[in-house]
Motif scaffolding. Structure first.
Motif, PDB file in Angstrom:
ATOM      1  N   MET A  13       0.834  -1.198   0.000  1.00 57.74           N
ATOM      2  CA  MET A  13       0.000   0.000   0.000  1.00 57.74           C
ATOM      3  C   MET A  13       0.870   1.251   0.000  1.00 57.74           C
ATOM      4  SD  MET A  13      -3.079   1.031   2.583  1.00 57.74           S
ATOM      5  CE  MET A  13      -2.033   1.187   4.018  1.00 57.74           C
ATOM      6  N   ARG A  14       1.956   1.250   0.753  1.00 57.07           N
ATOM      7  CA  ARG A  14       2.867   2.404   0.772  1.00 57.07           C
ATOM      8  C   ARG A  14       3.456   2.644  -0.606  1.00 57.07           C
ATOM      9  NH1 ARG A  14       7.122   2.157   5.480  1.00 57.07           N
ATOM     10  NH2 ARG A  14       8.135   3.323   3.856  1.00 57.07           N
ATOM     11  N   THR A  15       3.824   1.584  -1.310  1.00 57.49           N
ATOM     12  CA  THR A  15       4.396   1.728  -2.647  1.00 57.49           C
ATOM     13  C   THR A  15       3.371   2.322  -3.611  1.00 57.49           C
ATOM     14  OG1 THR A  15       5.917  -0.098  -2.264  1.00 57.49           O
ATOM     15  CG2 THR A  15       5.508   0.511  -4.554  1.00 57.49           C
ATOM     16  N   ARG A  16       2.132   1.845  -3.538  1.00 57.80           N
ATOM     17  CA  ARG A  16       1.084   2.389  -4.414  1.00 57.80           C
ATOM     18  C   ARG A  16       0.827   3.855  -4.109  1.00 57.80           C
ATOM     19  NH1 ARG A  16      -1.446  -2.461  -3.194  1.00 57.80           N
ATOM     20  NH2 ARG A  16      -2.953  -1.392  -1.862  1.00 57.80           N
ATOM     21  N   ARG A  17       0.762   4.203  -2.828  1.00 54.76           N
ATOM     22  CA  ARG A  17       0.551   5.602  -2.461  1.00 54.76           C
ATOM     23  C   ARG A  17       1.717   6.463  -2.901  1.00 54.76           C
ATOM     24  NH1 ARG A  17      -0.992   4.854   3.592  1.00 54.76           N
ATOM     25  NH2 ARG A  17       1.246   4.762   3.483  1.00 54.76           N
ATOM     26  N   ALA A  18       2.938   5.970  -2.778  1.00 54.71           N
ATOM     27  CA  ALA A  18       4.109   6.730  -3.195  1.00 54.71           C
ATOM     28  C   ALA A  18       4.095   6.960  -4.697  1.00 54.71           C
ATOM     29  CB  ALA A  18       5.394   6.016  -2.775  1.00 54.71           C
ATOM     30  N   THR A  19       3.698   5.951  -5.460  1.00 52.16           N
ATOM     31  CA  THR A  19       3.626   6.095  -6.913  1.00 52.16           C
ATOM     32  C   THR A  19       2.593   7.152  -7.283  1.00 52.16           C
ATOM     33  OG1 THR A  19       4.304   3.807  -7.203  1.00 52.16           O
ATOM     34  CG2 THR A  19       3.221   4.853  -9.072  1.00 52.16           C
ATOM     35  N   TRP A  20       1.437   7.115  -6.620  1.00 49.37           N
ATOM     36  CA  TRP A  20       0.404   8.114  -6.852  1.00 49.37           C
ATOM     37  C   TRP A  20       0.896   9.493  -6.414  1.00 49.37           C
ATOM     38  CZ3 TRP A  20      -2.295  11.160  -3.311  1.00 49.37           C
ATOM     39  CH2 TRP A  20      -3.368  11.869  -3.836  1.00 49.37           C
ATOM     40  N   GLY A  21       1.538   9.560  -5.264  1.00 54.96           N
ATOM     41  CA  GLY A  21       2.057  10.831  -4.756  1.00 54.96           C
ATOM     42  C   GLY A  21       3.099  11.433  -5.678  1.00 54.96           C
ATOM     43  N   ARG A  22       3.928  10.588  -6.258  1.00 56.35           N
ATOM     44  CA  ARG A  22       4.938  11.091  -7.185  1.00 56.35           C
ATOM     45  C   ARG A  22       4.271  11.706  -8.401  1.00 56.35           C
ATOM     46  NH1 ARG A  22       9.850   7.418  -8.664  1.00 56.35           N
ATOM     47  NH2 ARG A  22       8.203   5.943  -9.062  1.00 56.35           N
ATOM     48  N   ALA A  23       3.243  11.072  -8.924  1.00 56.48           N
ATOM     49  CA  ALA A  23       2.534  11.615 -10.089  1.00 56.48           C
ATOM     50  C   ALA A  23       1.911  12.970  -9.758  1.00 56.48           C
ATOM     51  CB  ALA A  23       1.467  10.631 -10.564  1.00 56.48           C
ATOM     52  N   MET A  24       1.329  13.072  -8.562  1.00 57.30           N
ATOM     53  CA  MET A  24       0.715  14.340  -8.155  1.00 57.30           C
ATOM     54  C   MET A  24       1.779  15.426  -7.972  1.00 57.30           C
ATOM     55  SD  MET A  24      -2.458  13.670  -8.164  1.00 57.30           S
ATOM     56  CE  MET A  24      -3.121  15.103  -7.384  1.00 57.30           C
ATOM     57  N   ALA A  25       2.893  15.099  -7.342  1.00 52.48           N
ATOM     58  CA  ALA A  25       3.960  16.084  -7.137  1.00 52.48           C
ATOM     59  C   ALA A  25       4.532  16.537  -8.474  1.00 52.48           C
ATOM     60  CB  ALA A  25       5.064  15.498  -6.243  1.00 52.48           C
ATOM     61  N   LEU A  26       4.742  15.601  -9.391  1.00 50.75           N
ATOM     62  CA  LEU A  26       5.253  15.962 -10.717  1.00 50.75           C
ATOM     63  C   LEU A  26       4.309  16.925 -11.424  1.00 50.75           C
ATOM     64  CD1 LEU A  26       6.562  12.498 -11.918  1.00 50.75           C
ATOM     65  CD2 LEU A  26       7.952  14.556 -11.569  1.00 50.75           C
ATOM     66  N   ARG A  27       3.025  16.600 -11.383  1.00 51.83           N
ATOM     67  CA  ARG A  27       2.041  17.453 -12.045  1.00 51.83           C
ATOM     68  C   ARG A  27       2.025  18.849 -11.429  1.00 51.83           C
ATOM     69  NH1 ARG A  27      -3.767  16.631 -10.341  1.00 51.83           N
ATOM     70  NH2 ARG A  27      -2.930  18.073  -8.816  1.00 51.83           N
ATOM     71  N   ASP A  28       1.971  18.899 -10.108  1.00 49.66           N
ATOM     72  CA  ASP A  28       1.889  20.188  -9.433  1.00 49.66           C
ATOM     73  C   ASP A  28       3.156  21.010  -9.609  1.00 49.66           C
ATOM     74  OD1 ASP A  28      -0.646  19.527  -8.663  1.00 49.66           O
ATOM     75  OD2 ASP A  28      -0.140  19.183  -6.545  1.00 49.66           O
ATOM     76  N   LEU A  29       4.319  20.377  -9.478  1.00 47.40           N
ATOM     77  CA  LEU A  29       5.566  21.116  -9.650  1.00 47.40           C
ATOM     78  C   LEU A  29       5.714  21.627 -11.083  1.00 47.40           C
ATOM     79  CD1 LEU A  29       7.943  18.946  -7.491  1.00 47.40           C
ATOM     80  CD2 LEU A  29       7.285  21.319  -7.045  1.00 47.40           C
ATOM     81  N   ASP A  30       5.364  20.804 -12.041  1.00 50.50           N
ATOM     82  CA  ASP A  30       5.450  21.234 -13.435  1.00 50.50           C
ATOM     83  C   ASP A  30       4.567  22.458 -13.677  1.00 50.50           C
ATOM     84  OD1 ASP A  30       6.612  20.797 -16.016  1.00 50.50           O
ATOM     85  OD2 ASP A  30       4.637  20.142 -16.700  1.00 50.50           O
ATOM     86  N   ARG A  31       3.432  22.494 -13.042  1.00 50.66           N
ATOM     87  CA  ARG A  31       2.493  23.613 -13.213  1.00 50.66           C
ATOM     88  C   ARG A  31       2.915  24.833 -12.398  1.00 50.66           C
ATOM     89  NH1 ARG A  31      -3.062  21.840 -11.655  1.00 50.66           N
ATOM     90  NH2 ARG A  31      -2.946  20.833 -13.679  1.00 50.66           N
TER      91      ARG A  31
END
Length: 109
Positions: A13-31
């Motif tokens: 579950m931690r790995t899945r959340r981290a993968t999702w969190g990375r996608a969100m951080a990438l999107r937000d930082l890029d924006r």
């Protein structure tokens, strides 16, 4: 003490959340690194992205952190960041402490 099955499920579950969190951080930082006029949670997002990269052996933060990359531009151009040092180490430390707290709560729960 947790059973092996529960520990395995928690790790997955931690790995899945981290993968999702990375996608969100990438999107937000890029924006939002393109908007130095906005002072949201860019420093926390960068700390989280670096933390996730360290734990998942990724290298997604590198595209923001290199010389002349968006992170350096944002630190230079954002009025609220003028005269400050790169906050990435302290943001990473905060994320580490928060994750350790969550892990400790999960272990005792």
């Amino acid at each position: 003490m947790r059973s092996a099955a529960v520990r395995t499920a928690w790790s997955s579950m931690r790995t899945r959340r981290a993968t999702w969190g990375r996608a969100m951080a990438l999107r937000d930082l890029d924006r939002y690194l393109r908007r130095p006029d906005l002072a949201y949670d860019q420093t926390a997002a960068m700390g989280a992205l670096v933390f996730i990269d360290l734990n998942l052996q990724g290298d997604q933060a590198a595209r923001f952190l290199g010389p002349g990359a968006l992170w350096q531009q944002w630190l230079h151009d954002a009025p609220h960041m003028q005269g400050t040092t790169d906050p990435t180490p302290s943001s990473l430390s905060l994320i580490r402490r928060l994750c350790a707290f969550v892990d400790e709560c999960a272990e005792s729960g």
